[in-house]
Design an enzyme around this catalytic site. Structure first.
Site, PDB file in Angstrom:
ATOM      1  N   GLU A  64       0.810  -1.226   0.000  1.00 35.26           N
ATOM      2  CA  GLU A  64       0.000   0.000   0.000  1.00 35.26           C
ATOM      3  C   GLU A  64       0.840   1.271   0.000  1.00 35.26           C
ATOM      4  OE1 GLU A  64      -3.159  -0.085   2.893  1.00 35.26           O
ATOM      5  OE2 GLU A  64      -4.074  -1.880   1.995  1.00 35.26           O
ATOM      6  N   GLU A 102      -5.617  -8.964   0.788  1.00 36.59           N
ATOM      7  CA  GLU A 102      -6.317  -8.607   2.027  1.00 36.59           C
ATOM      8  C   GLU A 102      -7.783  -8.351   1.717  1.00 36.59           C
ATOM      9  OE1 GLU A 102      -4.826  -5.365   4.398  1.00 36.59           O
ATOM     10  OE2 GLU A 102      -2.723  -5.901   4.018  1.00 36.59           O
TER      11      GLU A 102
END
Length: 289
Positions: A122, A222
Site C-alpha cells: 500500500e 487482504e
C-alpha cells in the site's frame, strides 16, 4: 508459483479457474506486543491447518521486522506451511534489512516455503513513494532472489484505487502478480452490498492489469470485515456482519481466486478484523459456507 506440475500447467492455461492459494494474513506480534517466537508461529499455522478449509498458506508482512522470517520459516517448514513474504520498502536502511533477512532465509532454508514475494504494501495508496521507484525495487528484489534459483512470483500489494490509477502503470509492468487489498467496509458499503462492491474492485483491477500487462494474475491479498470498531458510513462492524461477509466472499473466493483473508488475529485495533480471539477460538463461525 509453487503448484504441483499438473496444477502449474492448468494454471498457465486458465489463470482464473485453476488451483488457488487460500490463506490468512498473520501478524508477527502477540497480544502483549511481543514478537512471535517460532513456537508462536507454529501454533498459528497449526490452528489454520486444523480448519476444514485446511489453510496452509499464510501472508506475512515483513522479512526482518520482529524476526519474522527467522522464526516463521522454520515454523512453516515444521508445519507444511508456505509463506507469501513481505518486503518493506520504506527508507533505505529498512529496505536493506528486509532484503538481507529474505536473503538469509533463502540461503539457510532454500525456497520451497515461498508462495510469492510482495515488495511493498500500500505504498502507492499512502503516497509514500512513486511508481518508478517502487518498480525499480521490485526489479531489484527479483534480481536478488533469482540468483539463488527462486522462481516464485515477485510483485506488489496495494489498494484497487492505486492499481487503477494510470500513474502507477510502471508497477503493474514490473510485477509478476498484482496483490489487491479490497475492503468494502472502507468504501462505506452496507453489508448487503459488500459482495458486489468487493467483486467490482476485483474486476476493475483485472481490467486495468489486462490493459497494461495482459495475462498477469490478480491476487486478493487482504479482505475482511471488522467484528468491532466505528461505523464507516453505511458500513457497520459486528460479529454478525463479519460472518455474513465471510460466507458471501470467502466461501466463493477460496475456489475462484488466490486470496489471503485479513486477519488471523487483530489485537488492540479499532476497527478489529481478527477472526480468532486471544483464547485461540474463532470469533464467528467460519466452518459453514
Amino acid at each position: 508459483m509453487r503448484f504441483s506440475t499438473i496444477a502449474t500447467l492448468a494454471a498457465a492455461a486458465l489463470p482464473y479457474a485453476s488451483a488457488y492459494w487460500k490463506g490468512f494474513n498473520v501478524g508477527a506480534n502477540n497480544e502483549d506486543g511481543s514478537c512471535k517466537s517460532q513456537q508462536d508461529w507454529e501454533n498459528a499455522f497449526n490452528k489454520l491447518k486444523s480448519l476444514p478449509q485446511y489453510i496452509t498458506s499464510v501472508r506475512v508482512y515483513a522479512s526482518s521486522d520482529c524476526g519474522t522470517l527467522a522464526n516463521a520459516v522454520p515454523a512453516a517448514l515444521n508445519t507444511g506451511t508456505q509463506l507469501l513474504v513481505g518486503v518493506w520498502t520504506e527508507d533505505s536502511a529498512h529496505y536493506d534489512a528486509e532484503k538481507n533477512a529474505l536473503a538469509a532465509a533463502i540461503q539457510q532454508y532454500g525456497h520451497d516455503w515461498i508462495v510469492a514475494i510482495s515488495v511493498g504494501s500500500e505504498d502507492l495508496y499512502r503516497g509514500d513513494t512513486d511508481a518508478n521507484t517502487l518498480a525499480n525495487q521490485i526489479y531489484d528484489v527479483r534480481g536478488m532472489v533469482r540468483q539463488w534459483g527462486v522462481n516464485q512470483d515477485v510483485g506488489h500489494v496495494d489498494t484497487w484505487t492505486a492499481w487503477v490509477d494510470d500513474n502507477n502503470k510502471a508497477v503493474i509492468e514490473a510485477s509478476d502478480f498484482i496483490g489487491l487489498d479490497a475492503y468494502p467496509y472502507f468504501q462505506n458499503s452496507k453489508i448487503s452490498d459488500a459482495s458486489a462492491v468487493f467483486w467490482s474492485a476485483v474486476d476493475a483491477t483485472r481490467n486495468q492489469v489486462n490493459a497494461v500487462s495482459p495475462g498477469k494474475w490478480v491476487w486478493v491479498t487482504e479482505t475482511g470485515w471488522p467484528v468491532s470498531g466505528p461505523n464507516y458510513g453505511d458500513a457497520v462492524p459486528s460479529v454478525q456482519n463479519a460472518q455474513t461477509y465471510w460466507r458471501s466472499i470467502a466461501c466463493a473466493a477460496f475456489d475462484s481466486i488466490h486470496i489471503f483473508w485479513y486477519a488471523f488475529q487483530d489485537y488492540n485495533s479499532s476497527p478489529s478484523f481478527g477472526v480468532f480471539g486471544s483464547d485461540g477460538n474463532a470469533i464467528y463461525d467460519i466452518i459453514q459456507c
